[in-house]
Design a protein around this motif. Structure first.
Motif, PDB file in Angstrom:
ATOM      1  N   SER A 109      85.350  76.070  26.026  1.00 46.30           N
ATOM      2  CA  SER A 109      84.246  75.552  26.840  1.00 46.30           C
ATOM      3  C   SER A 109      84.152  74.036  26.686  1.00 46.30           C
ATOM      4  O   SER A 109      84.684  73.452  25.732  1.00 46.30           O
ATOM      5  CB  SER A 109      82.921  76.189  26.399  1.00 46.30           C
ATOM      6  OG  SER A 109      82.582  75.738  25.098  1.00 46.30           O
ATOM      7  N   GLN A 110      83.483  73.394  27.601  1.00 45.74           N
ATOM      8  CA  GLN A 110      83.319  71.942  27.546  1.00 45.74           C
ATOM      9  C   GLN A 110      82.640  71.509  26.254  1.00 45.74           C
ATOM     10  O   GLN A 110      83.021  70.526  25.636  1.00 45.74           O
ATOM     11  CB  GLN A 110      82.522  71.446  28.762  1.00 45.74           C
ATOM     12  CG  GLN A 110      82.502  69.949  28.906  1.00 45.74           C
ATOM     13  CD  GLN A 110      83.903  69.363  29.064  1.00 45.74           C
ATOM     14  OE1 GLN A 110      84.752  69.921  29.739  1.00 45.74           O
ATOM     15  NE2 GLN A 110      84.156  68.238  28.417  1.00 45.74           N
ATOM     16  N   ARG A 111      81.661  72.270  25.814  1.00 43.70           N
ATOM     17  CA  ARG A 111      80.957  71.959  24.570  1.00 43.70           C
ATOM     18  C   ARG A 111      81.913  72.007  23.384  1.00 43.70           C
ATOM     19  O   ARG A 111      81.927  71.117  22.535  1.00 43.70           O
ATOM     20  CB  ARG A 111      79.815  72.952  24.363  1.00 43.70           C
ATOM     21  CG  ARG A 111      78.989  72.700  23.104  1.00 43.70           C
ATOM     22  CD  ARG A 111      77.946  73.784  22.863  1.00 43.70           C
ATOM     23  NE  ARG A 111      78.525  75.062  22.540  1.00 43.70           N
ATOM     24  CZ  ARG A 111      78.974  75.392  21.314  1.00 43.70           C
ATOM     25  NH1 ARG A 111      78.893  74.536  20.334  1.00 43.70           N
ATOM     26  NH2 ARG A 111      79.480  76.587  21.092  1.00 43.70           N
ATOM     27  N   PHE A 112      82.747  73.034  23.349  1.00 44.65           N
ATOM     28  CA  PHE A 112      83.703  73.174  22.254  1.00 44.65           C
ATOM     29  C   PHE A 112      84.757  72.064  22.302  1.00 44.65           C
ATOM     30  O   PHE A 112      85.140  71.508  21.269  1.00 44.65           O
ATOM     31  CB  PHE A 112      84.356  74.552  22.310  1.00 44.65           C
ATOM     32  CG  PHE A 112      84.936  74.971  21.004  1.00 44.65           C
ATOM     33  CD1 PHE A 112      84.122  75.482  20.010  1.00 44.65           C
ATOM     34  CD2 PHE A 112      86.284  74.841  20.757  1.00 44.65           C
ATOM     35  CE1 PHE A 112      84.654  75.855  18.782  1.00 44.65           C
ATOM     36  CE2 PHE A 112      86.814  75.217  19.547  1.00 44.65           C
ATOM     37  CZ  PHE A 112      86.002  75.729  18.557  1.00 44.65           C
ATOM     38  N   LEU A 113      85.227  71.717  23.503  1.00 46.18           N
ATOM     39  CA  LEU A 113      86.194  70.616  23.643  1.00 46.18           C
ATOM     40  C   LEU A 113      85.594  69.304  23.155  1.00 46.18           C
ATOM     41  O   LEU A 113      86.268  68.501  22.515  1.00 46.18           O
ATOM     42  CB  LEU A 113      86.652  70.482  25.093  1.00 46.18           C
ATOM     43  CG  LEU A 113      87.655  71.532  25.571  1.00 46.18           C
ATOM     44  CD1 LEU A 113      87.814  71.455  27.087  1.00 46.18           C
ATOM     45  CD2 LEU A 113      88.992  71.359  24.890  1.00 46.18           C
ATOM     46  N   GLU A 114      84.329  69.094  23.441  1.00 44.34           N
ATOM     47  CA  GLU A 114      83.653  67.868  23.006  1.00 44.34           C
ATOM     48  C   GLU A 114      83.581  67.799  21.475  1.00 44.34           C
ATOM     49  O   GLU A 114      83.772  66.737  20.885  1.00 44.34           O
ATOM     50  CB  GLU A 114      82.247  67.800  23.609  1.00 44.34           C
ATOM     51  CG  GLU A 114      81.601  66.454  23.520  1.00 44.34           C
ATOM     52  CD  GLU A 114      82.326  65.365  24.285  1.00 44.34           C
ATOM     53  OE1 GLU A 114      82.291  64.203  23.806  1.00 44.34           O
ATOM     54  OE2 GLU A 114      82.932  65.636  25.330  1.00 44.34           O
ATOM     55  N   ILE A 115      83.338  68.931  20.840  1.00 48.39           N
ATOM     56  CA  ILE A 115      83.321  68.981  19.371  1.00 48.39           C
ATOM     57  C   ILE A 115      84.699  68.615  18.828  1.00 48.39           C
ATOM     58  O   ILE A 115      84.818  67.803  17.897  1.00 48.39           O
ATOM     59  CB  ILE A 115      82.896  70.381  18.874  1.00 48.39           C
ATOM     60  CG1 ILE A 115      81.419  70.631  19.190  1.00 48.39           C
ATOM     61  CG2 ILE A 115      83.173  70.544  17.382  1.00 48.39           C
ATOM     62  CD1 ILE A 115      80.978  72.079  19.017  1.00 48.39           C
ATOM     63  N   GLN A 116      85.744  69.187  19.396  1.00 46.87           N
ATOM     64  CA  GLN A 116      87.109  68.889  18.960  1.00 46.87           C
ATOM     65  C   GLN A 116      87.452  67.418  19.168  1.00 46.87           C
ATOM     66  O   GLN A 116      88.089  66.782  18.328  1.00 46.87           O
ATOM     67  CB  GLN A 116      88.114  69.771  19.711  1.00 46.87           C
ATOM     68  CG  GLN A 116      87.961  71.240  19.453  1.00 46.87           C
ATOM     69  CD  GLN A 116      88.199  71.599  18.000  1.00 46.87           C
ATOM     70  OE1 GLN A 116      89.094  71.089  17.359  1.00 46.87           O
ATOM     71  NE2 GLN A 116      87.366  72.479  17.474  1.00 46.87           N
ATOM     72  N   ILE A 167      88.292  61.890  16.971  1.00 49.74           N
ATOM     73  CA  ILE A 167      87.881  60.482  16.933  1.00 49.74           C
ATOM     74  C   ILE A 167      87.452  60.102  15.522  1.00 49.74           C
ATOM     75  O   ILE A 167      87.813  59.027  15.030  1.00 49.74           O
ATOM     76  CB  ILE A 167      86.770  60.219  17.963  1.00 49.74           C
ATOM     77  CG1 ILE A 167      87.384  60.234  19.367  1.00 49.74           C
ATOM     78  CG2 ILE A 167      86.063  58.895  17.697  1.00 49.74           C
ATOM     79  CD1 ILE A 167      86.385  60.176  20.485  1.00 49.74           C
ATOM     80  N   SER A 168      86.714  60.976  14.863  1.00 49.92           N
ATOM     81  CA  SER A 168      86.273  60.688  13.492  1.00 49.92           C
ATOM     82  C   SER A 168      87.461  60.509  12.552  1.00 49.92           C
ATOM     83  O   SER A 168      87.476  59.600  11.721  1.00 49.92           O
ATOM     84  CB  SER A 168      85.379  61.809  12.972  1.00 49.92           C
ATOM     85  OG  SER A 168      84.171  61.836  13.688  1.00 49.92           O
ATOM     86  N   LYS A 169      88.471  61.369  12.686  1.00 48.33           N
ATOM     87  CA  LYS A 169      89.672  61.250  11.853  1.00 48.33           C
ATOM     88  C   LYS A 169      90.401  59.936  12.134  1.00 48.33           C
ATOM     89  O   LYS A 169      90.838  59.255  11.211  1.00 48.33           O
ATOM     90  CB  LYS A 169      90.608  62.428  12.102  1.00 48.33           C
ATOM     91  CG  LYS A 169      90.128  63.720  11.504  1.00 48.33           C
ATOM     92  CD  LYS A 169      91.065  64.859  11.835  1.00 48.33           C
ATOM     93  CE  LYS A 169      90.521  66.187  11.331  1.00 48.33           C
ATOM     94  NZ  LYS A 169      91.377  67.308  11.723  1.00 48.33           N
ATOM     95  N   ARG A 170      90.541  59.597  13.413  1.00 49.42           N
ATOM     96  CA  ARG A 170      91.227  58.355  13.772  1.00 49.42           C
ATOM     97  C   ARG A 170      90.454  57.148  13.259  1.00 49.42           C
ATOM     98  O   ARG A 170      91.033  56.189  12.752  1.00 49.42           O
ATOM     99  CB  ARG A 170      91.411  58.262  15.286  1.00 49.42           C
ATOM    100  CG  ARG A 170      92.328  57.119  15.673  1.00 49.42           C
ATOM    101  CD  ARG A 170      92.522  56.987  17.156  1.00 49.42           C
ATOM    102  NE  ARG A 170      93.192  58.142  17.712  1.00 49.42           N
ATOM    103  CZ  ARG A 170      93.405  58.302  19.008  1.00 49.42           C
ATOM    104  NH1 ARG A 170      93.003  57.385  19.873  1.00 49.42           N
ATOM    105  NH2 ARG A 170      94.032  59.367  19.462  1.00 49.42           N
ATOM    106  N   LEU A 171      89.145  57.188  13.375  1.00 50.51           N
ATOM    107  CA  LEU A 171      88.302  56.091  12.897  1.00 50.51           C
ATOM    108  C   LEU A 171      88.439  55.927  11.389  1.00 50.51           C
ATOM    109  O   LEU A 171      88.565  54.807  10.890  1.00 50.51           O
ATOM    110  CB  LEU A 171      86.845  56.341  13.280  1.00 50.51           C
ATOM    111  CG  LEU A 171      85.838  55.285  12.862  1.00 50.51           C
ATOM    112  CD1 LEU A 171      86.193  53.933  13.470  1.00 50.51           C
ATOM    113  CD2 LEU A 171      84.445  55.706  13.284  1.00 50.51           C
ATOM    114  N   ALA A 172      88.456  57.036  10.663  1.00 44.04           N
ATOM    115  CA  ALA A 172      88.608  56.973   9.208  1.00 44.04           C
ATOM    116  C   ALA A 172      89.948  56.329   8.844  1.00 44.04           C
ATOM    117  O   ALA A 172      90.017  55.501   7.932  1.00 44.04           O
ATOM    118  CB  ALA A 172      88.500  58.371   8.606  1.00 44.04           C
TER     119      ALA A 172
END
Length: 105
Positions: free
Chosen positions: A73-80, A85-90
């Motif tokens: 679902s769109q909601r689940f894709l947004e979580i992924q 993004i968080s991993k890349r930012l770290a």
């Protein structure tokens, strides 16, 4: 891709359409693993059938489709997407900290 409501750091990651596609592909693959038991039931239903599969396994096929939709679902894709993004930012922040440490030496 638009990043409304995201922090300046999250925007620095420079998310692209290709990144969206990679997250979608990864999520679809993960969804298939989560729905394997439902797919197995569909497979059992189809054994020994040919054309009758179209009407005799409707319940199992619908259950599999519903399962996949739940995990993609769109909601689940947004979580992924946010997790990626968080991993890349770290990683970026670690690289910047290392760079600053090297400059100080």
């Amino acid at each position: 891709a638009r990043m409304d409501g995201w922090s300046r750091d999250e925007q620095r990651v420079r998310w692209s359409v290709g990144d969206d596609a990679r997250v979608r592909d990864k999520t679809e693959l993960w969804a298939k693993t989560q729905c394997k038991s439902v797919l197995d039931l569909l497979g059992e239903c189809t054994k020994g059938k040919t054309l009758s599969v179209a009407w005799s396994c409707t319940e199992q096929r619908n259950a599999y489709t519903t399962c996949l939709k739940n995990y993609t679902s769109q909601r689940f894709l947004e979580i992924q997407k946010r997790e990626s993004i968080s991993k890349r930012l770290a990683s970026m922040q670690q690289a910047e900290a290392l760079e600053q440490k090297i400059r100080k030496q």
